[in-house]
Design a protein around this motif. Structure first.
Motif, mmCIF file in Angstrom:
data_model
loop_
_atom_site.group_PDB
_atom_site.id
_atom_site.type_symbol
_atom_site.label_atom_id
_atom_site.label_comp_id
_atom_site.label_asym_id
_atom_site.label_seq_id
_atom_site.Cartn_x
_atom_site.Cartn_y
_atom_site.Cartn_z
ATOM 1 N N GLU A 162 0.784 -1.093 -0.105
ATOM 2 C CA GLU A 162 0.010 0.067 -0.185
ATOM 3 C C GLU A 162 0.823 1.449 0.076
ATOM 4 N N GLU A 165 2.173 1.770 -3.657
ATOM 5 C CA GLU A 165 1.220 2.476 -4.383
ATOM 6 C C GLU A 165 1.025 3.778 -4.160
ATOM 7 N N ALA A 166 1.074 4.219 -2.921
ATOM 8 C CA ALA A 166 0.927 5.720 -2.359
ATOM 9 C C ALA A 166 2.089 6.540 -3.018
ATOM 10 N N ASN A 168 3.842 5.696 -5.668
ATOM 11 C CA ASN A 168 3.840 5.879 -7.076
ATOM 12 C C ASN A 168 2.906 6.865 -7.511
ATOM 13 N N GLN A 169 1.521 6.729 -6.740
ATOM 14 C CA GLN A 169 0.340 7.680 -7.279
ATOM 15 C C GLN A 169 0.795 9.112 -6.905
ATOM 16 N N ILE A 170 1.334 9.452 -5.765
ATOM 17 C CA ILE A 170 1.969 10.751 -5.432
ATOM 18 C C ILE A 170 2.915 11.384 -6.536
ATOM 19 N N TYR A 171 3.793 10.378 -6.769
ATOM 20 C CA TYR A 171 4.836 10.627 -7.432
ATOM 21 C C TYR A 171 4.436 11.112 -8.965
ATOM 22 N N LYS A 172 3.221 10.236 -9.603
ATOM 23 C CA LYS A 172 2.679 10.605 -11.016
ATOM 24 C C LYS A 172 1.878 11.838 -10.834
ATOM 25 N N GLN A 173 1.265 12.368 -9.652
ATOM 26 C CA GLN A 173 0.805 13.512 -9.623
ATOM 27 C C GLN A 173 1.515 14.793 -9.362
ATOM 28 N N LYS A 174 2.612 14.713 -8.647
ATOM 29 C CA LYS A 174 3.679 15.779 -8.339
ATOM 30 C C LYS A 174 4.974 15.755 -8.977
ATOM 31 N N ASP A 289 4.858 14.148 2.226
ATOM 32 C CA ASP A 289 3.635 13.857 1.275
ATOM 33 C C ASP A 289 3.181 12.274 1.932
#
Length: 346
Positions: A162, A165-166, A168-174, A289
């Motif tokens: 988890e 995944e968090a 990776n998700q934040i990296y894609k956004q920011k 983050d």
């Protein structure tokens, strides 16, 4: 993605397994040796499954008993080397209960008979060996997942997936992520940071490198919750450059000279991990983050500190450092302000 329930071991026990592998290498036995991070004992193998949450509920519903694992032999089957353990009826009973519960919930797994062992080497051929016995009680049950990275196969607990995944998700956004790992001493903060580093090209910065300077060591300062680290210097020299996407001149405090070292220049990377107690202090928290709190049973914490630092240091932890930590945790409710919570041991 291969998934399985396994016993996970502490770093000192894994070091003993590494010594065993080193001895085989010295004998000239070649093959594909396991990475120390991947050493485990499989209890139930699923292969592909999408029922991880149900499996985690089953693991949590079955109390894990007090178990001592004692290594006592090296064996091999075809081209696989493994380390065996002393007969352990308590472990066998636990595994039977676990597997029966999985069956009762119609969760399929490989139902071959359970033979407790730790695989250490593949693609090799040789004979069995005896071992000087090594034991540990520092064991926990994990649902592990196999991940294939550039540097090879890695096993990661499902709950840590988890966090991946968090990130990776934040990296894609920011395009950048800063992670803080706080928690009790001996709980495995550094271990978790190193696990994450195996997945990401990142820097790790340690709060332990920011001891108070001599002029800061006042009674008033020590009375502050979380006041026994130099968070001001850490914020200025590490967090502010990271927030501005700048290189960090990392200058650990040198306890031998009681001074700040000249330091090393860390070129900026978009993913960074801050590891250590006091990293989630309210004055620092807004820079992160993702925040993680790592907990530990009290008995296991004291055992780990003594193994790592010695008896004399343990006394100092009990009298000084642990009370400082607990005051900080309770004053700022650190655990409940973190995004993720892990607990070492049972």
């Amino acid at each position: 993605m291969r998934q399985f329930i396994a016993l996970a071991f502490n770093s000192s026990f894994k070091e003993e397994l590494v010594h065993i592998m080193d001895s085989l290498k010295e004998e000239g036995i070649e093959g594909k040796y396991y990475d120390s991070d991947n050493l485990h004992m499989t209890l139930a193998f699923f292969g592909e499954t999408d029922r991880q949450d149900e499996i985690m509920e089953i693991i949590q519903s079955i109390p894990f008993p007090e178990i001592t694992i004692t290594l006592n032999r090296i064996g091999h089957f075809k081209k696989i080397y493994w380390v065996g353990i002393q007969d352990n009826p308590i472990l066998n009973e636990y595994v039977n209960t676990l597997r029966n519960t999985l069956q009762a919930h119609d969760i399929p797994f490989d139902d071959k008979p359970f033979y407790p062992h730790i695989t250490i080497l593949r693609k090799a051929v040789e004979g069995d060996r005896t071992l000087q016995e090594v034991s540990t009680k520092d064991i926990k049950v994990e649902l592990l997942q196999a991940h294939y990275l550039e540097e090879g196969l890695k096993y990661l607990p499902y709950k840590e997936q988890e966090v991946l995944e968090a990130i990776n998700q934040i990296y894609k956004q920011k395009g950048h992520v800063t992670i803080a790992i706080d928690g009790r001493c001996g709980s495995g903060k550094t271990t978790l940071a190193n696990k994450l580093k195996a997945y990401f090209d990142c820097h790790i910065f340690h709060m332990d490198d920011f001891y108070l300077q001599e002029y800061q060591r006042t009674k008033e300062r020590y009375n502050e919750p979380g006041g026994n680290v130099d968070r001001e210097r850490f914020k200025k020299e590490v967090l502010e450059p990271l927030l501005n996407h700048q290189d960090v001149l990392y200058r650990p405090f040198d306890c031998s000279s009681m001074s700040i070292s000249e330091g090393t220049l860390y070129p900026y990377k978009p993913i960074n991990i801050i590891e250590g107690s006091y990293s989630c202090h309210p004055e620092l928290r807004d820079a992160y983050d993702i925040t993680i709190f790592v907990d530990i049973d009290e008995t296991l914490r004291l055992k780990r500190i003594e193994e790592r630092n010695g008896k004399e240091a343990l006394d100092m932890f009990i009298k000084k450092w642990i009370p400082f930590e607990e005051k900080y945790f309770s004053s700022f409710d650190i655990q409940n302000h973190c995004d993720f919570y892990f607990k070492a041991g049972r």
